[in-house]
Design an enzyme around this catalytic site. Structure first.
Site, PDB file in Angstrom:
ATOM      1  CG  ASP A 265      -2.160   0.905   0.983  1.00 37.12           C
ATOM      2  OD1 ASP A 265      -2.099   1.784   0.096  1.00 37.12           O
ATOM      3  OD2 ASP A 265      -3.173   0.750   1.698  1.00 37.12           O
TER       4      ASP A 265
HETATM    5  C1  BGC Z   1      -5.020   3.258   0.066  1.00 39.27           C
HETATM    6  C2  BGC Z   1      -5.048   2.303  -1.102  1.00 39.27           C
HETATM    7  C3  BGC Z   1      -4.873   3.083  -2.384  1.00 39.27           C
HETATM    8  C4  BGC Z   1      -3.562   3.846  -2.327  1.00 39.27           C
HETATM    9  C5  BGC Z   1      -3.256   4.641  -3.577  1.00 39.27           C
HETATM   10  C6  BGC Z   1      -3.811   4.175   0.027  1.00 39.27           C
HETATM   11  O1  BGC Z   1      -3.961   5.195   0.958  1.00 39.27           O
HETATM   12  O2  BGC Z   1      -5.052   2.540   1.269  1.00 39.27           O
HETATM   13  O3  BGC Z   1      -6.251   1.601  -1.096  1.00 39.27           O
HETATM   14  O4  BGC Z   1      -4.919   2.215  -3.485  1.00 39.27           O
HETATM   15  O5  BGC Z   1      -3.626   4.750  -1.231  1.00 39.27           O
HETATM   16  O6  BGC Z   1      -4.041   5.748  -3.671  1.00 39.27           O
END
Ligand code: BGC
Length: 707
Positions: A265
């Site tokens: 993530d």
């Molecule tokens: C989220 C993800 C997301 C990523 C990119 C993170 O804060 O938890 O689900 O895909 O950001 O935006």
């Protein structure tokens, strides 16, 4: 002259393309007869050490050079395109050009359809837009199991509170996305079940609970050949998810056999954890970079590169360049119509006394109450947010349905009648008190209320803000025999409904997406017969499951969430404690009625006749639950849930029509995770089989001998 130059340039380009294509076709990795993994391996073998390392980290975010949320550099020498990742789980998030993509119903909404075809259409619809935006990875679907009702991201997840529901539905969502030349990403692996302190909280979960309650949706994703997964921000048993050898390497890659790749993530990488199972740091190179990776064994780097490339070969990214640009406008009336159908298929009728719904289309005097009917909230917040170009207000959809000129509250026009069908529509934003008795003024009040939530925080409570609970209560008290009270609620998960008794009918569409207005109006007026079912339990009160701060430190900001409840959350908790929830898991009514016949059990096969006993066409989701009474299994001799969902199917039937619903239970459906043998073991014994219309509306029972 100009024409001749242009023509020769064009001819040169064609020749160059043909040469390039025939060159690449001679390369072993361009041989489509090889399986994707072998093609990936052949290509990896051609890569330099730098090129390989370059695939293990990425760049963000939405800049001119790196326009997508996540980007991995292309290797033009080998025709490897840039990997282009974008949010999110309910459509392409384009903050730069909001409105250029469709705001699809959220994962929880799609799950409420309890219908595989709906999830396939949802995946296809979203995948198509990712492709048309030039992306090759969709950062979705979200598949975590809803353990905590207040979790701010429950709306994104398609599992609801049940691992089996997620296991089944995720497969169609992924098939849909990946049919569009876009790699899907199952997230967030794993136990990202609260947003408060998500970057530091340790989710302390024992092995059997992980395998039986939290891994199944990820197993479904693997069975559907998902190309990638995202490890989460939180820790599991005190080790960060993205460096957790136990959950990533041992469980995911070895025991579950995942052979795609794991990306972190955004900012969830804490070390150079390639040997613990992380394949790619996103969206930076703080830990995974050209220098640091030199300290790691070549076989680990090669393995990660092959894992990354495999999914791109599998979905066709490597065979057909994607010519599209992120700046394209990819939403359309056709896409909106698909989003509308998904929302219709997912709308749940929670309550409907005296057939208050559907509404008639003539001589109807309707008051539409609540700002949600005029400026509706149709999505949750955070990376999963997709801002639609425009949302048709439900108020206008209702006017259109009734042949009444559209009311425009922004100009102060609050009421209009049709001159030829006796219909009138009045708008009330909720601030004006309802009349004491409504029989003269209105036949029906349609109340719209909403609450939303967002990534990054949990909901402070399960109530509705801005006085909505109060005006709903007030309208529920209006007297008048011929006066119906209908409520439509849009929510990111479970809510409290203390005013439910005052309502004749209640409809729920979770986070319904941009086509909400026409979708809900079609349901209100019976153009569509509702067939959604609750993917999670609605409680009677806050924290009804009595989770302690140790279990859910959510709003206390604690650093440990201990899963001492094991299997017993959601309907499993209500069954165990014999508490009747406000609305049960699996509940959802129809404008018609269904009868169930006697259960017939033959070996592993369970059959039951289902008949539409009402007056209109409709659909029922037949649900099959399995329990083992007080038998206990495994080295840890765990108490079994009273029943667990192990089969479901939606059937459309005309009045009087019958069908035989048949389910065949697999070994896995009847097994427990054996923590000694580290494998699934059959629960040999007597299984209680219950089939019905919801977890608390069981219509037929039987016993199966499991051997
Ligand atoms: C989220 C993800 C997301 C990523 C990119 C993170 O804060 O938890 O689900 O895909 O950001 O935006």
């Amino acid at each position: 002259m100009k024409t001749i130059i242009l023509l020769s340039v064009a001819v040169c380009l064609v020749i160059a393309t043909v040469i390039a294509e025939s060159n690449s076709k001679q390369q072993p990795w361009m041989n489509k007869k090889l399986d994707p993994k072998n093609r990936a391996r052949a290509l990896m073998n051609q890569m330099t050490a730098e090129e390989k390392k370059g695939m293990l980290y990425g760049y963000g975010c939405q800049s001119k050079e790196w326009p997508y949320v996540g980007n991995v550099a292309a290797i033009p020498r080998l025709n490897i395109p840039s990997l282009k990742y974008n949010d999110g789980p309910q459509g392409f998030r384009d903050d730069a050009i909001p409105g250029s993509t469709t705001a699809w119903p959220s994962g929880l909404t799609a799950a409420a359809s309890w219908q595989r075809e709906t999830l396939q259409a949802w995946g296809e619809g979203m995948g198509k837009e990712f492709y048309l935006k030039g992306a090759n990875v969709q950062l979705g679907p979200g598949v975590c199991v809803a353990r905590i009702p207040r979790n701010g991201r429950n709306f994104e997840y398609l599992s609801g509170e049940d691992p089996f529901l997620g296991y089944v539905l995720v497969q169609d969502a992924i098939n849909g996305i990946q049919s569009q030349q876009v790699v899907a990403n199952a997230k967030h692996y794993v136990n990202n079940n609260q947003e408060t302190n998500r970057g530091s909280v340790s989710e302390n979960v024992d092995e059997r609970t992980r395998f039986e309650m939290y891994y199944p949706p990820f197993v479904g994703a693997i069975e559907a050949n998902v190309g990638s997964m995202m490890c989460s921000y939180n820790k599991i048993n005190h080790v960060y998810s993205c460096e957790n050898n136990g959950t990533l390497m041992t469980d995911l890659k070895v025991r579950m056999g995942f052979d795609g790749y794991v990306m972190s993530d955004w900012g969830a990488t804490h070390s150079l954890s390639i040997e613990q199972g992380l394949d790619q740091e996103m969206p930076s190179n703080n830990f995974f970079n050209q220098t640091s990776l030199d300290s790691k064994p070549q076989h680990a780097i090669d393995d990660s590169v092959v894992r990354i490339l495999t999914g791109f070969f599998a979905v066709g990214v490597m065979d057909k360049p994607n010519p599209n640009q992120i700046s394209s406008n990819v939403t359309s009336i056709e896409q909106n119509d698909i989003a509308q159908k998904i929302s219709e298929n997912s709308t749940i009728l929670l309550k409907n006394v005296n057939e208050a719904l559907p509404l008639q289309k003539t001589n109807l005097k309707v008051v539409v109450v609540g700002a949600q009917s005029w400026q509706p909230v149709v999505h949750g917040g955070g990376s999963g947010q997709v801002v639609p170009a425009w949302v048709k207000p439900p108020l206008w959809s209702i006017c259109d349905m009734l042949g009444v000129d559209r009311i425009d509250p922004s100009t102060g026009t609050l009421s209009k009648c049709s001159s030829d069908n006796g219909n009138c529509v009045t708008y009330n934003d909720g601030s004006q008190n309802p009349p004491g008795t409504a029989s003269k003024d209105y036949n029906v009040a349609i109340l719209f209320i909403q609450t939303s939530s967002s990534e990054g925080s949990d909901r402070p409570n399960l109530s509705f803000a801005n006085g909505q609970d109060q005006y709903t209560t007030n309208w529920g008290q209006v007297k008048g025999n011929s006066f119906r009270k209908v409520l439509v609620m849009s929510t990111p998960g479970a809510v409290l409904t203390p005013w439910a008794d005052g309502m004749d009918s209640i409809l729920l569409n979770f986070m319904p997406g941009q086509a909400m207005g026409d979708a809900i109006t079609n349901v209100l007026f019976g153009e569509v017969n509702p067939s959604g079912k609750l993917p999670l339990t609605f409680p009677n009160k806050e924290n009804e499951q009595e989770m302690t701060v140790a279990q859910y430190p959510g709003l206390q900001n604690g650093e440990n969430a201990t899963y001492s409840e094991g299997f017993f959350f959601g309907y499993r908790w209500y069954d165990k404690h014999k508490v009747t929830p406000k609305f049960s898991f699996g509940h959802g009514l129809s404008y018609t009625t269904f009868s169930y016949g006697k259960l017939s059990i033959d070996g592993r096969t369970v059959s039951v006749d289902l008949t539409n006993t009402g007056k209109v066409d409709g659909a029922e989701v037949v649900q099959l639950y399995v329990g083992f009474g007080d038998q206990k299994f495994g080295p840890d001799q765990r108490e079994e849930p009273v029943k667990q969902l192990k089969g479901f199917e939606k059937y459309y039937l005309s009045p009087g029509e019958s069908i035989t619903a048949t389910f065949t239970l697999t070994d896995r459906d009847l097994s427990y995770w054996n923590v000694d043998s580290k494998s699934w073991s059959l629960k040999v014994g007597k299984a209680d089989i219950s089939v019905g219309s919801s977890s608390s509306d069981i219509r037929s029972n039987g016993v199966m001998n499991v051997q």
